[in-house]
Design a protein around this motif. Structure first.
Motif, PDB file in Angstrom:
ATOM      1  N   ILE A 169       0.857  -1.198   0.000  1.00 43.00           N
ATOM      2  CA  ILE A 169       0.000   0.000   0.000  1.00 43.00           C
ATOM      3  C   ILE A 169       0.892   1.247   0.000  1.00 43.00           C
ATOM      4  O   ILE A 169       0.674   2.190  -0.767  1.00 43.00           O
ATOM      5  CB  ILE A 169      -0.938   0.011   1.229  1.00 43.00           C
ATOM      6  CG1 ILE A 169      -1.972  -1.104   1.113  1.00 43.00           C
ATOM      7  CG2 ILE A 169      -1.645   1.357   1.352  1.00 43.00           C
ATOM      8  CD1 ILE A 169      -2.909  -1.215   2.284  1.00 43.00           C
ATOM      9  N   LEU A 170       1.916   1.218   0.869  1.00 41.28           N
ATOM     10  CA  LEU A 170       2.802   2.382   0.962  1.00 41.28           C
ATOM     11  C   LEU A 170       3.458   2.666  -0.387  1.00 41.28           C
ATOM     12  O   LEU A 170       3.550   3.815  -0.814  1.00 41.28           O
ATOM     13  CB  LEU A 170       3.882   2.141   2.023  1.00 41.28           C
ATOM     14  CG  LEU A 170       3.385   2.139   3.476  1.00 41.28           C
ATOM     15  CD1 LEU A 170       4.518   1.783   4.421  1.00 41.28           C
ATOM     16  CD2 LEU A 170       2.814   3.510   3.838  1.00 41.28           C
ATOM     17  N   ALA A 177       0.197   2.494  -3.559  1.00 41.79           N
ATOM     18  CA  ALA A 177      -0.976   3.363  -3.422  1.00 41.79           C
ATOM     19  C   ALA A 177      -0.578   4.764  -2.961  1.00 41.79           C
ATOM     20  O   ALA A 177      -1.138   5.748  -3.428  1.00 41.79           O
ATOM     21  CB  ALA A 177      -1.960   2.752  -2.441  1.00 41.79           C
ATOM     22  N   LEU A 178       0.418   4.838  -2.046  1.00 44.31           N
ATOM     23  CA  LEU A 178       0.767   6.164  -1.535  1.00 44.31           C
ATOM     24  C   LEU A 178       1.878   6.825  -2.351  1.00 44.31           C
ATOM     25  O   LEU A 178       1.766   7.977  -2.736  1.00 44.31           O
ATOM     26  CB  LEU A 178       1.194   6.060  -0.080  1.00 44.31           C
ATOM     27  CG  LEU A 178       0.046   5.885   0.906  1.00 44.31           C
ATOM     28  CD1 LEU A 178       0.565   5.825   2.312  1.00 44.31           C
ATOM     29  CD2 LEU A 178      -0.938   7.029   0.770  1.00 44.31           C
ATOM     30  N   ASN A 193       0.764   6.089  -6.249  1.00 49.08           N
ATOM     31  CA  ASN A 193      -0.662   6.361  -6.479  1.00 49.08           C
ATOM     32  C   ASN A 193      -1.236   5.615  -7.686  1.00 49.08           C
ATOM     33  O   ASN A 193      -2.044   6.155  -8.440  1.00 49.08           O
ATOM     34  CB  ASN A 193      -0.861   7.877  -6.666  1.00 49.08           C
ATOM     35  CG  ASN A 193      -2.156   8.326  -6.016  1.00 49.08           C
ATOM     36  OD1 ASN A 193      -2.966   7.481  -5.619  1.00 49.08           O
ATOM     37  ND2 ASN A 193      -2.364   9.612  -5.902  1.00 49.08           N
ATOM     38  N   PRO A 234      -5.861   1.877  -5.688  1.00 54.41           N
ATOM     39  CA  PRO A 234      -6.501   2.336  -4.457  1.00 54.41           C
ATOM     40  C   PRO A 234      -6.005   1.565  -3.230  1.00 54.41           C
ATOM     41  O   PRO A 234      -5.574   0.411  -3.346  1.00 54.41           O
ATOM     42  CB  PRO A 234      -7.987   2.060  -4.701  1.00 54.41           C
ATOM     43  CG  PRO A 234      -8.050   1.129  -5.842  1.00 54.41           C
ATOM     44  CD  PRO A 234      -6.795   1.244  -6.617  1.00 54.41           C
ATOM     45  N   VAL A 235      -6.077   2.219  -2.069  1.00 51.79           N
ATOM     46  CA  VAL A 235      -5.594   1.618  -0.816  1.00 51.79           C
ATOM     47  C   VAL A 235      -6.470   0.428  -0.417  1.00 51.79           C
ATOM     48  O   VAL A 235      -5.977  -0.637  -0.061  1.00 51.79           O
ATOM     49  CB  VAL A 235      -5.612   2.673   0.313  1.00 51.79           C
ATOM     50  CG1 VAL A 235      -5.255   2.048   1.641  1.00 51.79           C
ATOM     51  CG2 VAL A 235      -4.684   3.818  -0.018  1.00 51.79           C
ATOM     52  N   ALA A 236      -7.779   0.645  -0.436  1.00 50.19           N
ATOM     53  CA  ALA A 236      -8.693  -0.410   0.026  1.00 50.19           C
ATOM     54  C   ALA A 236     -10.042  -0.235  -0.646  1.00 50.19           C
ATOM     55  O   ALA A 236     -10.293   0.795  -1.267  1.00 50.19           O
ATOM     56  CB  ALA A 236      -8.844  -0.328   1.533  1.00 50.19           C
ATOM     57  N   HIS A 250      -9.143  -2.296  -7.662  1.00 49.76           N
ATOM     58  CA  HIS A 250      -9.181  -2.625  -6.237  1.00 49.76           C
ATOM     59  C   HIS A 250      -8.624  -4.020  -5.957  1.00 49.76           C
ATOM     60  O   HIS A 250      -8.238  -4.337  -4.847  1.00 49.76           O
ATOM     61  CB  HIS A 250     -10.623  -2.553  -5.706  1.00 49.76           C
ATOM     62  CG  HIS A 250     -11.100  -1.159  -5.486  1.00 49.76           C
ATOM     63  ND1 HIS A 250     -12.003  -0.550  -6.318  1.00 49.76           N
ATOM     64  CD2 HIS A 250     -10.795  -0.248  -4.549  1.00 49.76           C
ATOM     65  CE1 HIS A 250     -12.232   0.675  -5.888  1.00 49.76           C
ATOM     66  NE2 HIS A 250     -11.514   0.892  -4.817  1.00 49.76           N
ATOM     67  N   PHE A 281      -7.653  -4.691   3.410  1.00 53.28           N
ATOM     68  CA  PHE A 281      -8.073  -4.047   2.167  1.00 53.28           C
ATOM     69  C   PHE A 281      -9.586  -3.810   2.107  1.00 53.28           C
ATOM     70  O   PHE A 281     -10.112  -3.532   1.029  1.00 53.28           O
ATOM     71  CB  PHE A 281      -7.629  -4.889   0.958  1.00 53.28           C
ATOM     72  CG  PHE A 281      -6.139  -4.910   0.748  1.00 53.28           C
ATOM     73  CD1 PHE A 281      -5.495  -3.850   0.129  1.00 53.28           C
ATOM     74  CD2 PHE A 281      -5.377  -5.976   1.191  1.00 53.28           C
ATOM     75  CE1 PHE A 281      -4.124  -3.854  -0.054  1.00 53.28           C
ATOM     76  CE2 PHE A 281      -4.002  -5.999   1.010  1.00 53.28           C
ATOM     77  CZ  PHE A 281      -3.369  -4.933   0.381  1.00 53.28           C
TER      78      PHE A 281
END
Lengths: 311, 518
Positions: A156-157, A160-161, A164, A167-169, A176, A257
């Motif tokens: 995720i880090l 997603a972060l 980008n 999506p994170v969850a 997704h 998630f």
């Protein structure tokens, strides 16, 4: 083959009855008043009190004997009716479709990806030997030792972060699915690439394999004609086991998630003592277990017909 | 030979499928036309009696009366209301031109139908002293009471009493479709995680400008923080205070900290032989380092409290109570010594050969409760009280109250559940001297009489006088020990403007939000 299928059909009926009955006995023998648990899940923590519990008890006829409730469940089951959830009042079938559909999607996507990662890496590792083998062994051990939750957060880090990309969850779009599926795939591949590697190494060192090279077949011809099938049997069986255990055992990924899978749903149903949902979920998973095992056996039989007598 | 036509066919199918997908994507919710919300709580049902909170917050459901940020009742589906002189007849004048989401026009009969169904289900309306609910003409609803009951307005404003179209129910009063009257209607209901609502064009009030809104249950606080940081979710409720410093540095986020009328409280069994004297209860209260818990455990300095209700609920808040007045009572050691408790060789309190041992239960629905419980366990250990902490389900609190097995429980009580805190105070300390989530085996006749009087008092000055007296009794007698009040931490993406927080958590005010033009 027919005998095997007949045996498996009998097994299926026994599993359905056994799993349902066992779940019923286990849930009924838990301490505490069921009506309070159900009321807490129905009305929420701010709104659960003894009035709510009394209402639930009356509405669901929880005072009736356990035998009576069991009989109702069994007669409903014979009519292929799994009943309604005690918490939401919605049909169990709908809840299962929603949860199992998402679990299967994630499990199959995760498994496919893990096959794509594990098979080439395992074969490469067996073929090239050290130092690649040791490096992959170390990497597999590190990933396997890491809780799947940590792996998920790392992805995720990164994806997603930082970039980008995904999506994170959540759920609902193909994007997704990517991060939970990759997380799952890597944690699965960490073990299965070793199984592929062991199976391949055993085959490469076998006398029949060496002989085919000696008689003049090229490396590729030998691999295609004498390698693939021999390597595949234990690998397919192992992937089958992974798929089954995954459908029920990916609670952490589902929770991280926000994925509405059956593992997560089952855990919540157990907290809420939502017996029809627990029975329904256990039942469907039992059936899936038998079906997948049968499928794996059929594939193995197709790969290696010599095993027919033992099945 | 047949391979090429086969691939052609597949290509054809894939193109049609992607075309269809693109079409549906254009007409449905996308990130550019949807405001997305993430919070911790799941929902499982369409029934307002069960999960009305989520439909009220997502503005699908509306009630006859609404509540402003100070807890005062304001018109909603009823544009006006009158109370008879004997305070037993309440008349509500309904708003004209209100449509349900199924296109049906609202009238008095439909409102009565909805309220009667709500009354038959679990909720505050069921316990109200209602004799009848009747429609008078098309635009008036009259509720007759068997005794004066000032709480009725606040009870009607509770989400469980949201007004639905008659077609929303089946013959067993089960909710089949949530046809409410709010500015948004249900678009997708995927319990327990996802709810998508769509703008309702026939709304009677301020129409929404954002076409869609989605609610996603984010179980883990870590996931919610990451969703806020990545910009995937516009509004995230219930952020972990520890994550706030890092979120403050994120350019795309605005952060909000708002106190809410929810308090972390210890519920005591005042009938327990160790706790039946007020000195024991005071000693346990004094032994709690509230500041330490607020700063070190909850990480919200200033959230410590000695009172059940926050200062914003001024009728019930005692201005004269501070941490000094708390200390005036003595020290925990001196109070417990006056009850005959002495420390043994291990430093633990003992009386007549019996150790001061208590079992504290709490529940995992709110993760902070478990950590606060263990902090209290350590703080009580320091004065010689052994505490066993058991983490269980929230239903164990009312169950333990009813079967008498509860000794101490750490709970998060929502005093704004009914907009007038008297609703919750009555059920917690009412005429029988306690309630499932309130006092236990504790009876105070003066308080019972005061609370009964409050149910019938409409004069604000007199109301405040009695409420203050009641709050003082509860503070002096400590049948419950408050520890800390709640502060809701929220992040809002900068692409959203018009966000405001509702301390009663009834609405997200989605219809007031707009996307910032970039």
């Amino acid at each position: 083959m027919k005998a095997m299928l007949f045996k498996r059909a009998l097994q299926l009926i026994t599993v359905v009855w056994g799993v349902g009955t066992l779940t019923f006995i286990l849930m009924r023998s838990l301490p505490g008043d069921m009506s309070y648990r159900i009321a807490a899940s129905r009305y929420g923590q701010d709104n659960v009190d003894s009035h709510a519990a009394a209402l639930v008890r009356e509405e669901l006829k929880l005072d009736q004997g356990a035998l009576m409730a069991y009989w109702h469940w069994l007669s409903d089951l014979l009519q292929f009716n799994l009943g309604d959830s005690l918490v939401s009042g919605l049909p169990v079938v709908d809840a299962l479709k929603h949860m199992l559909g998402h679990s299967l999607l994630l499990a199959v996507a995760g498994l496919m990806l893990s096959v794509l990662i594990a098979v080439p890496l395992g074969l490469l590792s067996a073929w090239r030997g050290n130092p690649l083998d040791s490096v992959l062994m170390g990497l597999s051990s590190v990933i396997r030792a890491m809780p799947v939750f940590v792996l998920g957060v790392l992805f995720i880090l990164l994806f997603a972060l930082h970039w980008n990309w995904f999506p994170v969850a959540g759920f609902g779009t193909p994007a997704h699915l990517v991060l939970p599926a990759i997380t799952l795939a890597l944690s699965l591949a960490a073990v299965s690439n070793r199984v592929v590697r062991d199976s391949a190494k055993r085959t490469f060192q076998a006398a029949f394999y060496q002989f085919s090279r000696v008689k003049g077949l090229s490396a590729w011809q030998t691999f295609r004609q004498h390698g693939v099938r021999n390597i595949a049997v234990p690998v397919v069986a192992f992937f089958g086991i992974q798929l089954v255990s995954m459908i029920e055992g990916i609670v952490m990924i589902e929770s991280l998630f926000s994925w509405p899978g059956i593992g997560h749903g089952l855990a919540h149903a157990i907290f809420a003592r939502d017996i029809p949902v627990i029975q329904g979920a256990a039942l469907v998973m039992g059936i899936l277990f038998v079906l997948l095992n049968t499928l794996v056996d059929i594939i193995c039989l197709w790969i290696d017909p010599r095993g027919a007598k033992t099945l | 030979m047949r391979v090429i036509p086969f691939f052609k066919r597949i290509f054809f199918c894939v193109s049609i499928l992607s075309g269809l997908l693109a079409l549906t994507a254009c007409s449905g919710p996308t990130s550019s036309n949807t405001v997305s919300v993430s919070a911790a709580f799941e929902f499982t049902s369409l029934d307002p009696a069960k999960n009305g909170f989520v439909f009220s917050r997502m503005q699908v459901l509306e009630t006859l009366l609404d509540v402003d940020e100070n807890g005062l009742l304001i018109p909603a589906l009823a544009k006006d209301w009158h109370i008879s002189e004997d305070a037993r007849i309440w008349t509500f004048d309904l708003r004209d031109g209100v449509y349900f989401h199924d296109g049906v026009l609202m009238d008095a009969d439909k409102v009565v139908n909805s309220l009667l169904i709500a009354q038959s289900k679990h909720g505050a309306l069921r316990n109200a002293p209602i004799e009848s609910i009747q429609a008078v003409g098309d635009h008036s609803v009259v509720i007759s009471l068997s005794r004066p009951y000032t709480l009725l307005g606040a009870v009607l404003a509770n989400y469980a009493n949201g007004i639905l179209s008659p077609a929303a129910y089946d013959k067993d009063k089960k909710v089949l479709a949530l046809s409410g009257t709010g500015p948004y209607k249900v678009f997708q209901f995927a319990p327990p995680h996802k709810l998508v609502v769509e703008k309702f064009d026939n709304y009677w009030g301020k129409k929404a400008s954002i076409p869609y809104a989605s609610y996603l249950t984010g179980h883990r606080a870590e996931s919610r923080v990451l969703q806020a940081r990545s910009g995937q979710v516009d509004i995230v409720f219930g952020l972990d205070p520890a994550s706030l410093p890092s979120l403050q540095r994120v350019d795309i986020l605005n952060l909000y900290s708002n106190p809410i009328p929810r308090t972390i409280v210890l519920k005591l069994n005042s009938g327990h032989r160790f706790l039946d004297d007020v000195r024991a209860r005071k000693a346990l209260s004094l032994a709690i380092d509230r500041q330490g818990i607020a700063r070190g455990v909850l990480r919200i300095p200033g959230s410590e409290t000695e009172q059940l209700l926050p200062a914003s609920m001024s009728n019930w808040y005692l201005q004269n109570v501070t941490s000094e007045t708390e200390a005036d009572a003595g020290t925990p050691e001196s109070l417990l010594a006056s009850l005959g408790w002495k420390k043994n060789s291990q430093g633990m309190l003992e009386r007549d050969g019996e150790l001061f041992e208590l079992t504290l239960i709490t529940y995992a629905d709110r993760p902070e409760l478990t950590t606060v419980a263990t902090a209290i366990q350590a703080q009580w250990q320091a004065i010689g009280v052994t505490t066993k902490v058991e983490v269980t389900n929230s239903s164990a609190i009312p169950m333990g109250h009813q079967d008498g097995s509860l000794e101490v429980a750490l709970i998060a009580r929502n005093y704004g559940f009914i907009a007038d805190p008297l609703g919750v105070i009555l059920s917690d300390f009412g005429s029988n001297g306690g309630g499932d989530w309130g006092a236990m085996n504790w009876n105070n006749k003066a308080l019972s009489a005061d609370l009964l009087a409050l149910e019938q008092t409409s004069d604000p000055v007199k109301y405040k006088e009695i409420a203050q007296r009641s709050a003082q009794i509860i503070y002096d007698e400590r049948p419950m020990i408050p520890v800390s009040s709640y502060v809701q931490q929220t992040s809002v993406n900068t692409r959203i403007k018009g966000f405001r927080f509702d301390p009663f958590e009834r609405s997200f005010y989605l219809n007031e939000m707009e996307f910032v033009k970039q």
